[in-house]
Design a protein around this motif. Structure first.
Motif, PDB file in Angstrom:
ATOM      1  N   MET A 262       0.852  -1.185   0.000  1.00  0.00           N
ATOM      2  CA  MET A 262       0.000   0.000   0.000  1.00  0.00           C
ATOM      3  C   MET A 262       0.889   1.236   0.000  1.00  0.00           C
ATOM      4  N   GLN A 263       0.651   2.131  -0.952  1.00  0.00           N
ATOM      5  CA  GLN A 263       1.378   3.399  -0.980  1.00  0.00           C
ATOM      6  C   GLN A 263       0.620   4.395  -0.122  1.00  0.00           C
ATOM      7  N   LYS A 264       1.337   5.069   0.752  1.00  0.00           N
ATOM      8  CA  LYS A 264       0.678   6.017   1.649  1.00  0.00           C
ATOM      9  C   LYS A 264       1.043   7.431   1.234  1.00  0.00           C
ATOM     10  N   ARG A 265       0.035   8.254   1.058  1.00  0.00           N
ATOM     11  CA  ARG A 265       0.208   9.641   0.647  1.00  0.00           C
ATOM     12  C   ARG A 265      -0.541  10.537   1.629  1.00  0.00           C
ATOM     13  N   ILE A 266      -0.225  11.821   1.610  1.00  0.00           N
ATOM     14  CA  ILE A 266      -0.903  12.774   2.485  1.00  0.00           C
ATOM     15  C   ILE A 266      -1.532  13.866   1.634  1.00  0.00           C
ATOM     16  N   MET A 267      -2.813  14.149   1.916  1.00  0.00           N
ATOM     17  CA  MET A 267      -3.552  15.204   1.221  1.00  0.00           C
ATOM     18  C   MET A 267      -3.740  16.365   2.194  1.00  0.00           C
ATOM     19  N   PRO A 268      -3.194  17.532   1.869  1.00  0.00           N
ATOM     20  CA  PRO A 268      -3.405  18.678   2.752  1.00  0.00           C
ATOM     21  C   PRO A 268      -4.871  19.096   2.761  1.00  0.00           C
ATOM     22  N   ARG A 269      -5.370  19.426   3.935  1.00  0.00           N
ATOM     23  CA  ARG A 269      -6.755  19.839   4.091  1.00  0.00           C
ATOM     24  C   ARG A 269      -6.807  21.199   4.792  1.00  0.00           C
ATOM     25  N   ALA A 270      -7.995  21.652   5.053  1.00  0.00           N
ATOM     26  CA  ALA A 270      -8.192  22.978   5.640  1.00  0.00           C
ATOM     27  C   ALA A 270      -7.663  23.041   7.076  1.00  0.00           C
ATOM     28  N   GLN A 271      -7.270  24.222   7.488  1.00  0.00           N
ATOM     29  CA  GLN A 271      -6.842  24.538   8.849  1.00  0.00           C
ATOM     30  C   GLN A 271      -5.633  23.708   9.287  1.00  0.00           C
ATOM     31  N   GLY A 272      -4.742  23.419   8.345  1.00  0.00           N
ATOM     32  CA  GLY A 272      -3.496  22.739   8.688  1.00  0.00           C
ATOM     33  C   GLY A 272      -3.605  21.250   8.914  1.00  0.00           C
ATOM     34  N   ARG A 273      -4.757  20.667   8.638  1.00  0.00           N
ATOM     35  CA  ARG A 273      -4.912  19.226   8.824  1.00  0.00           C
ATOM     36  C   ARG A 273      -4.336  18.479   7.621  1.00  0.00           C
ATOM     37  N   ALA A 274      -4.172  17.178   7.793  1.00  0.00           N
ATOM     38  CA  ALA A 274      -3.695  16.328   6.701  1.00  0.00           C
ATOM     39  C   ALA A 274      -4.465  15.015   6.746  1.00  0.00           C
ATOM     40  N   TYR A 275      -4.973  14.581   5.591  1.00  0.00           N
ATOM     41  CA  TYR A 275      -5.673  13.305   5.491  1.00  0.00           C
ATOM     42  C   TYR A 275      -4.764  12.299   4.806  1.00  0.00           C
ATOM     43  N   LYS A 276      -4.841  11.051   5.268  1.00  0.00           N
ATOM     44  CA  LYS A 276      -4.051   9.995   4.652  1.00  0.00           C
ATOM     45  C   LYS A 276      -4.793   9.430   3.446  1.00  0.00           C
ATOM     46  N   ILE A 277      -4.059   9.198   2.384  1.00  0.00           N
ATOM     47  CA  ILE A 277      -4.596   8.525   1.200  1.00  0.00           C
ATOM     48  C   ILE A 277      -3.843   7.212   1.071  1.00  0.00           C
ATOM     49  N   ARG A 278      -4.573   6.097   0.981  1.00  0.00           N
ATOM     50  CA  ARG A 278      -3.953   4.786   0.838  1.00  0.00           C
ATOM     51  C   ARG A 278      -4.211   4.283  -0.572  1.00  0.00           C
ATOM     52  N   LYS A 279      -3.159   4.198  -1.373  1.00  0.00           N
ATOM     53  CA  LYS A 279      -3.277   3.674  -2.734  1.00  0.00           C
ATOM     54  C   LYS A 279      -2.985   2.180  -2.662  1.00  0.00           C
ATOM     55  N   ARG A 280      -4.025   1.393  -2.821  1.00  0.00           N
ATOM     56  CA  ARG A 280      -3.915  -0.048  -2.621  1.00  0.00           C
ATOM     57  C   ARG A 280      -3.511  -0.755  -3.902  1.00  0.00           C
ATOM     58  N   SER A 281      -2.814  -1.872  -3.745  1.00  0.00           N
ATOM     59  CA  SER A 281      -2.472  -2.731  -4.876  1.00  0.00           C
ATOM     60  C   SER A 281      -2.864  -4.156  -4.510  1.00  0.00           C
ATOM     61  N   SER A 282      -2.778  -5.056  -5.474  1.00  0.00           N
ATOM     62  CA  SER A 282      -3.221  -6.416  -5.215  1.00  0.00           C
ATOM     63  C   SER A 282      -2.345  -7.431  -5.936  1.00  0.00           C
ATOM     64  N   HIS A 283      -2.365  -8.652  -5.420  1.00  0.00           N
ATOM     65  CA  HIS A 283      -1.710  -9.796  -6.031  1.00  0.00           C
ATOM     66  C   HIS A 283      -2.820 -10.746  -6.494  1.00  0.00           C
ATOM     67  N   VAL A 284      -2.825 -11.087  -7.785  1.00  0.00           N
ATOM     68  CA  VAL A 284      -3.873 -11.940  -8.337  1.00  0.00           C
ATOM     69  C   VAL A 284      -3.274 -13.320  -8.630  1.00  0.00           C
ATOM     70  N   THR A 285      -3.992 -14.371  -8.252  1.00  0.00           N
ATOM     71  CA  THR A 285      -3.557 -15.751  -8.492  1.00  0.00           C
ATOM     72  C   THR A 285      -4.665 -16.496  -9.222  1.00  0.00           C
ATOM     73  N   VAL A 286      -4.286 -17.166 -10.304  1.00  0.00           N
ATOM     74  CA  VAL A 286      -5.230 -17.976 -11.086  1.00  0.00           C
ATOM     75  C   VAL A 286      -4.705 -19.395 -11.137  1.00  0.00           C
ATOM     76  N   VAL A 287      -5.580 -20.366 -10.858  1.00  0.00           N
ATOM     77  CA  VAL A 287      -5.228 -21.772 -10.953  1.00  0.00           C
ATOM     78  C   VAL A 287      -6.118 -22.413 -12.016  1.00  0.00           C
ATOM     79  N   LEU A 288      -5.491 -22.917 -13.067  1.00  0.00           N
ATOM     80  CA  LEU A 288      -6.230 -23.601 -14.131  1.00  0.00           C
ATOM     81  C   LEU A 288      -6.127 -25.099 -13.898  1.00  0.00           C
ATOM     82  N   LYS A 289      -7.259 -25.795 -13.961  1.00  0.00           N
ATOM     83  CA  LYS A 289      -7.233 -27.245 -13.784  1.00  0.00           C
ATOM     84  C   LYS A 289      -8.136 -27.881 -14.831  1.00  0.00           C
ATOM     85  N   GLU A 290      -7.938 -29.162 -15.030  1.00  0.00           N
ATOM     86  CA  GLU A 290      -8.743 -29.880 -16.021  1.00  0.00           C
ATOM     87  C   GLU A 290     -10.083 -30.263 -15.419  1.00  0.00           C
ATOM     88  N   ALA A 291     -11.126 -30.146 -16.245  1.00  0.00           N
ATOM     89  CA  ALA A 291     -12.478 -30.462 -15.777  1.00  0.00           C
ATOM     90  C   ALA A 291     -12.693 -31.961 -15.745  1.00  0.00           C
TER      91      ALA A 291
END
Length: 111
Positions: free
Chosen positions: A82-111
């Motif tokens: 997860m990439q963590k970023r900060i977004m400046p907000r009003a009155q000197g506050r800061a909000y965290k932004i979490r840019k999420r990523s994923s790992h995808v797994t595929v299993v192919l099998k015979e029917a």
């Protein structure tokens, strides 16, 4: 015997990837590719199509599998880094932004 293919650090949140994974779970590989072609979430669908095609190429090289009978047995998306970023907000506050990523797994099998 099953074919396991992984794709790491996809820049899409796992919750969004799981919605598309649910569409193709337990479908034939050829039907899954057709479903993904007309899926509305294009970026995810393209990544999953490439992943399934990679699994089919591995099966073709091995010469042990019948390509017409391969089924997407299990497909899942786990949380990646997860990439963590900060977004400046009003009155000197800061909000965290979490840019999420994923790992995808595929299993192919015979029917």
């Amino acid at each position: 015997m099953a074919i396991k293919v992984k794709l790491s650090n996809v820049g899409i949140a796992p919750r969004k990837v799981r919605q598309v994974c649910d569409l193709v779970r337990n479908k034939k590989a050829s039907d899954a590719i057709k479903i993904l072609r007309f899926c509305e979430k294009k970026e995810i669908a393209i990544a999953l199509t490439k992943l399934i095609n990679s699994g089919l190429a591995i099966a073709n090289e091995a010469n042990k599998y019948d390509l017409d009978n391969l089924v997407v047995g299990t497909i899942f998306a786990d949380e990646g880094a997860m990439q963590k970023r900060i977004m400046p907000r009003a009155q000197g506050r800061a909000y965290k932004i979490r840019k999420r990523s994923s790992h995808v797994t595929v299993v192919l099998k015979e029917a």
